[in-house]
Design a protein around this motif. Structure first.
Motif, PDB file in Angstrom:
ATOM      1  N   ILE A   1       0.795  -1.386  -0.006  1.00 24.37           N
ATOM      2  CA  ILE A   1       0.054   0.014  -0.095  1.00 24.37           C
ATOM      3  C   ILE A   1       0.942   1.308   0.065  1.00 24.37           C
ATOM      4  O   ILE A   1       0.621   2.532  -0.871  1.00 24.37           O
ATOM      5  CB  ILE A   1      -0.889  -0.045   1.283  1.00 24.37           C
ATOM      6  N   VAL A   2       2.052   1.241   0.898  1.00 25.46           N
ATOM      7  CA  VAL A   2       2.781   2.469   0.883  1.00 25.46           C
ATOM      8  C   VAL A   2       3.446   2.603  -0.363  1.00 25.46           C
ATOM      9  O   VAL A   2       3.860   3.728  -1.109  1.00 25.46           O
ATOM     10  CB  VAL A   2       3.722   2.220   2.221  1.00 25.46           C
ATOM     11  N   THR A   3       4.016   1.532  -1.010  1.00 27.09           N
ATOM     12  CA  THR A   3       4.626   1.804  -2.251  1.00 27.09           C
ATOM     13  C   THR A   3       3.816   2.080  -3.277  1.00 27.09           C
ATOM     14  O   THR A   3       4.233   3.124  -3.998  1.00 27.09           O
ATOM     15  CB  THR A   3       5.227   0.044  -2.627  1.00 27.09           C
ATOM     16  N   ALA A   4       2.764   1.729  -3.383  1.00 30.80           N
ATOM     17  CA  ALA A   4       1.705   2.031  -4.542  1.00 30.80           C
ATOM     18  C   ALA A   4       1.296   3.589  -4.273  1.00 30.80           C
ATOM     19  O   ALA A   4       0.905   4.083  -5.201  1.00 30.80           O
ATOM     20  CB  ALA A   4       0.337   1.149  -4.455  1.00 30.80           C
ATOM     21  N   THR A   5       1.073   3.847  -3.054  1.00 33.09           N
ATOM     22  CA  THR A   5       0.742   5.388  -2.668  1.00 33.09           C
ATOM     23  C   THR A   5       1.902   6.227  -2.988  1.00 33.09           C
ATOM     24  O   THR A   5       1.630   7.323  -3.940  1.00 33.09           O
ATOM     25  CB  THR A   5       0.220   5.426  -1.007  1.00 33.09           C
ATOM     26  N   ILE A   6       3.051   6.035  -2.650  1.00 32.86           N
ATOM     27  CA  ILE A   6       4.279   6.730  -3.133  1.00 32.86           C
ATOM     28  C   ILE A   6       4.701   6.963  -4.452  1.00 32.86           C
ATOM     29  O   ILE A   6       5.015   7.824  -5.102  1.00 32.86           O
ATOM     30  CB  ILE A   6       5.312   6.460  -2.160  1.00 32.86           C
ATOM     31  N   TYR A   7       4.450   5.721  -5.006  1.00 33.76           N
ATOM     32  CA  TYR A   7       4.982   5.643  -6.611  1.00 33.76           C
ATOM     33  C   TYR A   7       3.781   5.158  -7.493  1.00 33.76           C
ATOM     34  O   TYR A   7       3.783   3.738  -7.847  1.00 33.76           O
ATOM     35  CB  TYR A   7       6.121   4.533  -6.685  1.00 33.76           C
ATOM     36  N   PRO A   8       3.045   6.045  -7.832  1.00 33.28           N
ATOM     37  CA  PRO A   8       1.895   5.271  -8.587  1.00 33.28           C
ATOM     38  C   PRO A   8       2.146   5.178 -10.280  1.00 33.28           C
ATOM     39  O   PRO A   8       1.503   4.518 -10.921  1.00 33.28           O
ATOM     40  CB  PRO A   8       1.008   6.796  -8.796  1.00 33.28           C
ATOM     41  N   LYS A   9       3.419   5.473 -10.563  1.00 34.27           N
ATOM     42  CA  LYS A   9       3.989   5.094 -11.993  1.00 34.27           C
ATOM     43  C   LYS A   9       5.066   3.940 -11.646  1.00 34.27           C
ATOM     44  O   LYS A   9       5.801   3.713 -11.072  1.00 34.27           O
ATOM     45  CB  LYS A   9       4.459   6.317 -12.857  1.00 34.27           C
ATOM     46  N   LEU A  10       4.736   3.026 -12.660  1.00 35.73           N
ATOM     47  CA  LEU A  10       5.765   1.640 -12.676  1.00 35.73           C
ATOM     48  C   LEU A  10       6.736   2.106 -13.179  1.00 35.73           C
ATOM     49  O   LEU A  10       6.984   2.747 -14.256  1.00 35.73           O
ATOM     50  CB  LEU A  10       5.002   0.399 -13.258  1.00 35.73           C
ATOM     51  N   ASN A  11       7.976   1.714 -12.751  1.00 38.58           N
ATOM     52  CA  ASN A  11       9.319   1.708 -13.462  1.00 38.58           C
ATOM     53  C   ASN A  11      10.199   0.282 -12.792  1.00 38.58           C
ATOM     54  O   ASN A  11       9.601  -0.326 -12.086  1.00 38.58           O
ATOM     55  CB  ASN A  11      10.078   3.007 -12.947  1.00 38.58           C
ATOM     56  N   PHE A  12      11.334   0.235 -13.007  1.00 41.27           N
ATOM     57  CA  PHE A  12      12.086  -0.968 -13.055  1.00 41.27           C
ATOM     58  C   PHE A  12      12.085  -0.923 -11.280  1.00 41.27           C
ATOM     59  O   PHE A  12      11.862  -2.247 -10.724  1.00 41.27           O
ATOM     60  CB  PHE A  12      13.454  -0.894 -13.574  1.00 41.27           C
ATOM     61  N   LYS A  13      12.441   0.047 -10.773  1.00 41.76           N
ATOM     62  CA  LYS A  13      12.872  -0.091  -8.898  1.00 41.76           C
ATOM     63  C   LYS A  13      11.510  -0.322  -8.666  1.00 41.76           C
ATOM     64  O   LYS A  13      11.343  -1.353  -7.536  1.00 41.76           O
ATOM     65  CB  LYS A  13      13.171   1.437  -8.613  1.00 41.76           C
ATOM     66  N   THR A  14      10.167   0.117  -8.910  1.00 38.84           N
ATOM     67  CA  THR A  14       8.995  -0.325  -8.133  1.00 38.84           C
ATOM     68  C   THR A  14       8.523  -1.520  -8.424  1.00 38.84           C
ATOM     69  O   THR A  14       8.098  -2.290  -7.810  1.00 38.84           O
ATOM     70  CB  THR A  14       8.125   0.922  -8.414  1.00 38.84           C
ATOM     71  N   SER A  15       8.758  -1.885  -9.830  1.00 38.37           N
ATOM     72  CA  SER A  15       8.392  -3.309 -10.305  1.00 38.37           C
ATOM     73  C   SER A  15       9.187  -4.294  -9.202  1.00 38.37           C
ATOM     74  O   SER A  15       8.779  -5.266  -9.024  1.00 38.37           O
ATOM     75  CB  SER A  15       8.598  -3.541 -11.545  1.00 38.37           C
TER      76      SER A  15
END
Length: 466
Positions: free
Chosen positions: A217-231
């Motif tokens: 939830i926190v990751t999705a809230t902070i980073y709404p756009k997907l990139n390599f790091k968030t993926s």
């Protein structure tokens, strides 16, 4: 020359993919309605500058509704091989419509809330200390252990105790936000994550899931756009959820029998060192056969649309609609706090399930609680069409809870931190109507009142003064 907006091309591509997957699947209609509902649900609940907790709740319930269809498609089998009801398809379709109604209610109640950028969150959180949040986590870990040990002794205060238990989870959410948004010492948050997983895995219930869900939830809230790091972060978290989840489902029965020494009660009578030794032995016995059985069992355990299907088989064919009686009983239950009505009857979900499914499920006397889910309550009361209106209003209630804190708290990452535990306490599809509405409102009232007294001290203590 007229050019089509890019978002239309994106939606057209998504629809084509869904049609293609549905056509080649073993359950064409159910696969199509399942897949086409997902982007609608995400669009209604997930947007830039807004908490991801509602999107997580909706997507998790979508998984609970559709997982048997997905599993059957992967095995190239009709879903009828995995269900024993006549109304399963109807239950799935109306569950998905119910989720859209719930998401629409949340959207209506929150659509005018001003979005918060990641940079604004980063600016807020850089003034807070991870070390002091970690110290507060330690303090409230001991506080929660103490409260948990007495809450069933002082039953009239149980609702207050349950609400206060959320403070620790608020601190955890705040620590994750502060740590993830700032490139500073992450030892504290990693220690908390590890400790919560360990304590959750060695407890009677699978409490390890909570911290992993908070990370999503926190990751999705902070980073709404997907990139390599968030993926990569999502992949790591989902790998942990899958690994720990399957392991828990395989060893759960033997481990729980060891914890309560065969009493059948939801209690732990074994010290931590012995628990760890026994758990390690159980894990070492897992083989491929256990793993395959664990996957099938996890699908069956996660799926809850079966219960609505069982209810639809019976209501109104053998049992009449209640015409609002269940909902009225829920309202009475919610507005009769145990503090003032100590003789109030305890809820037994299995009792309601047995009545309206015509089947037998173990209940409170056997240390179990099997619910039919909030949607089944609305269906029993109002039928499959009118229930959608009440589910929409329930979504509005969720949104109003969030909007209250969004207006009251000036520090926006604390808005997210406060509301995540409140919503996650009632995020499951199988949550009964009385527990959902009662749990949400009682926790909201307790946190809303108590926060006036502890928030300023929390901010003063955890803020970095320079």
């Amino acid at each position: 020359m007229i050019t089509k907006p890019k978002y239309l091309e994106k939606y057209f591509f998504i629809i084509l993919v869904i049609l293609f997957v549905s056509v080649i699947s073993s359950n064409k209609l159910l696969t199509f309605v399942s897949l086409i509902s997902l982007p609608i649900l995400i669009k209604l609940t997930y947007r830039k500058g807004f908490t991801a907790v509602f999107a997580f709740m909706i997507i998790w319930q979508w998984i609970q509704v559709t997982i048997k269809i997905i599993y059957a498609d992967l095995l190239f089998l009709p879903v009828s091989e995995f269900v024993d009801t006549n109304s399963f398809s109807e239950a799935v379709i109306f569950s998905l419509l119910g989720l859209i109604a719930l998401a629409a209610g949340i959207f209506v109640a929150t659509r005018k809330i001003e979005p918060v950028t990641t940079e604004a969150l980063r600016f807020e959180t850089r003034h807070f200390s991870e070390r002091r949040l970690f110290i507060l986590w330690l303090v409230f870990s001991f506080f929660n252990s103490f409260v948990s040990s007495i809450m069933f002794i002082y039953m009239p205060l149980q609702q207050i105790f349950v609400g206060l238990l959320n403070i620790k989870m608020i601190i955890i959410a705040a620590l994750i936000f502060v740590s993830f948004l700032n490139n500073r010492d992450k030892r504290y948050v990693y220690f908390v994550i590890g400790a919560e997983i360990l304590l959750g895995f060695t407890s009677y219930f699978s409490g390890f899931k909570s911290i992993l869900f908070y990370l999503v939830i926190v990751t999705a809230t902070i980073y709404p756009k997907l990139n390599f790091k968030t993926s990569f972060r999502y992949a790591a978290i989902f790998f942990l959820i899958l690994t720990f989840g399957l392991t828990w489902l395989i060893v759960r029965e033997d481990y729980r029998n060891y914890l309560n020494q065969g009493s059948g009660l939801q209690e732990v009578t074994i010290p931590m060192s012995q628990r760890l030794d026994y758990l390690a032995k159980l894990i070492n016995t897992i083989d491929f056969g256990n793993l395959a059985g664990g996957i099938e069992f996890s699908v069956d355990r996660t799926s809850y649309s079966d219960f609505l299907a069982q209810v639809m088989d019976r209501v109104p064919a053998y049992t009449s609609y209640e015409n609002g009686d269940l909902f009225l009983n829920t309202i009475k239950h919610v507005f009769m706090p145990r503090l003032f009505f100590p003789q109030k009857k305890s809820l037994d979900d299995s009792e309601v399930t047995n009545i309206y499914t015509g089947r037998y499920y173990a209940g409170a006397f056997q240390g179990a609680s099997i619910g039919i889910g909030y949607m089944a309550y609305y269906y029993i009361d109002f039928g499959k069409y009118l229930m959608l209106i009440f589910i929409f209003l329930q979504g509005v209630l969720f949104g109003l809870v969030y909007r209250y804190f969004a207006k009251k708290l000036n520090i926006k990452f604390l808005v997210y931190s406060v509301t995540i535990p409140l919503i996650m306490s009632v995020y499951l599809y199988e949550t009964s109507q009385p527990k959902l509405i009662g749990g949400l409102l009682s926790s909201f009232v307790i946190i809303a009142i108590s926060i006036k007294y502890w928030l300023k001290y929390f901010i003063t203590y955890t803020r970095i003064h320079k």
